[in-house]
Motif scaffolding. Sequence first.
Motif, PDB file in Angstrom:
ATOM      1  N   TYR A  28      -7.303  -2.140 -10.447  1.00 29.02           N
ATOM      2  CA  TYR A  28      -6.308  -3.132 -10.874  1.00 29.02           C
ATOM      3  C   TYR A  28      -5.423  -3.539  -9.700  1.00 29.02           C
ATOM      4  CZ  TYR A  28      -2.314  -5.345 -13.054  1.00 29.02           C
ATOM      5  OH  TYR A  28      -1.319  -6.241 -13.363  1.00 29.02           O
ATOM      6  N   LEU A  29      -4.856  -2.556  -9.019  1.00 30.44           N
ATOM      7  CA  LEU A  29      -3.956  -2.876  -7.905  1.00 30.44           C
ATOM      8  C   LEU A  29      -4.691  -3.600  -6.779  1.00 30.44           C
ATOM      9  CD1 LEU A  29      -1.701   0.302  -7.743  1.00 30.44           C
ATOM     10  CD2 LEU A  29      -0.996  -2.030  -8.329  1.00 30.44           C
ATOM     11  N   MET A  36      -2.555 -11.874  -5.365  1.00 28.96           N
ATOM     12  CA  MET A  36      -1.219 -12.197  -4.858  1.00 28.96           C
ATOM     13  C   MET A  36      -1.304 -12.763  -3.443  1.00 28.96           C
ATOM     14  SD  MET A  36       1.007 -11.570  -7.253  1.00 28.96           S
ATOM     15  CE  MET A  36       2.623 -11.045  -6.774  1.00 28.96           C
ATOM     16  N   ARG A  37      -2.080 -12.112  -2.588  1.00 29.16           N
ATOM     17  CA  ARG A  37      -2.200 -12.568  -1.197  1.00 29.16           C
ATOM     18  C   ARG A  37      -2.757 -13.990  -1.129  1.00 29.16           C
ATOM     19  NH1 ARG A  37      -6.588 -12.458   1.771  1.00 29.16           N
ATOM     20  NH2 ARG A  37      -7.567 -10.871   0.492  1.00 29.16           N
ATOM     21  N   GLN A 118      -4.960   5.033   0.444  1.00 27.38           N
ATOM     22  CA  GLN A 118      -4.956   4.390   1.757  1.00 27.38           C
ATOM     23  C   GLN A 118      -5.532   2.981   1.663  1.00 27.38           C
ATOM     24  OE1 GLN A 118      -6.597   6.855   4.818  1.00 27.38           O
ATOM     25  NE2 GLN A 118      -5.696   5.609   6.442  1.00 27.38           N
ATOM     26  N   SER A 119      -6.565   2.805   0.876  1.00 33.71           N
ATOM     27  CA  SER A 119      -7.142   1.482   0.675  1.00 33.71           C
ATOM     28  C   SER A 119      -6.127   0.536   0.023  1.00 33.71           C
ATOM     29  CB  SER A 119      -8.396   1.593  -0.199  1.00 33.71           C
ATOM     30  OG  SER A 119      -8.882   0.316  -0.527  1.00 33.71           O
ATOM     31  N   LEU A 120      -5.402   1.047  -0.965  1.00 32.74           N
ATOM     32  CA  LEU A 120      -4.388   0.228  -1.629  1.00 32.74           C
ATOM     33  C   LEU A 120      -3.242  -0.127  -0.683  1.00 32.74           C
ATOM     34  CD1 LEU A 120      -4.236   1.928  -5.129  1.00 32.74           C
ATOM     35  CD2 LEU A 120      -5.171  -0.333  -4.562  1.00 32.74           C
ATOM     36  N   LEU A 121      -2.838   0.841   0.126  1.00 29.72           N
ATOM     37  CA  LEU A 121      -1.779   0.560   1.094  1.00 29.72           C
ATOM     38  C   LEU A 121      -2.232  -0.501   2.085  1.00 29.72           C
ATOM     39  CD1 LEU A 121       1.011   1.113   2.259  1.00 29.72           C
ATOM     40  CD2 LEU A 121       0.004   3.009   3.574  1.00 29.72           C
ATOM     41  N   LEU A 124      -2.096  -3.795   0.326  1.00 31.68           N
ATOM     42  CA  LEU A 124      -0.703  -4.209   0.200  1.00 31.68           C
ATOM     43  C   LEU A 124      -0.186  -4.760   1.523  1.00 31.68           C
ATOM     44  CD1 LEU A 124       2.004  -4.294  -1.400  1.00 31.68           C
ATOM     45  CD2 LEU A 124       2.418  -1.980  -0.537  1.00 31.68           C
ATOM     46  N   LEU A 125      -0.523  -4.091   2.619  1.00 31.24           N
ATOM     47  CA  LEU A 125      -0.044  -4.541   3.922  1.00 31.24           C
ATOM     48  C   LEU A 125      -0.711  -5.851   4.352  1.00 31.24           C
ATOM     49  CD1 LEU A 125       0.272  -1.104   5.738  1.00 31.24           C
ATOM     50  CD2 LEU A 125       2.088  -2.526   4.766  1.00 31.24           C
TER      51      LEU A 125
END
Length: 177
Positions: A28-29, A36-37, A118-121, A124-125
């Motif tokens: 989901y994230l 979003m990006r 780590q993949s989600l971070l 996000l970045l």
Amino acid sequence: MRYLFLYCRWTFLLSLIADIDARDSGKYLKQYFELMREHLFAIFTQYRSIFSDDVDDYNTNLKDNSAVPLPGNLSPQAEICFTHNILPSFALNITEHIHQALENYLPSIPFDDRQTRQSLLTQLLYCAQSLARVGCDFTDIVIGTFFEGAEVKEEEWVWEVTSAHRQRMAKLLQTTV
């Protein structure tokens, strides 16, 4: 017109987000950050393209027609203030929405699932980097969510990834200035 543009685009984006399957928080994230990006970068760039000259034209007309009342009974100065604050207010709303999504879904992903976190971070970045190009870097506001409930050893990799992101952002800002 500016408000309507942002409202319609945001509503459309929220409808896409609502279609994401929320049973797997990691997936989901990941999809959330991708949407979003992609869409927020487009919204910001389109907004600036559509309304860039509008402010200059409005200020010129305002000087020429300062006695003409504006719709909604706003003074000319209030109207300028309103139109100049729409995009920053929209950016704050986005930041809060991202922070809420992290608070809702990230806790269900265990800290020992470092690969997913780590993949989600990273996702996000990437989202933050994309939006920073249009003046909406939210990294510092939401990054703390990755630390909530973590032990010191688990925080280290977050700092490593975040540090690399900051270095990329610094290079990006040097090349665009």
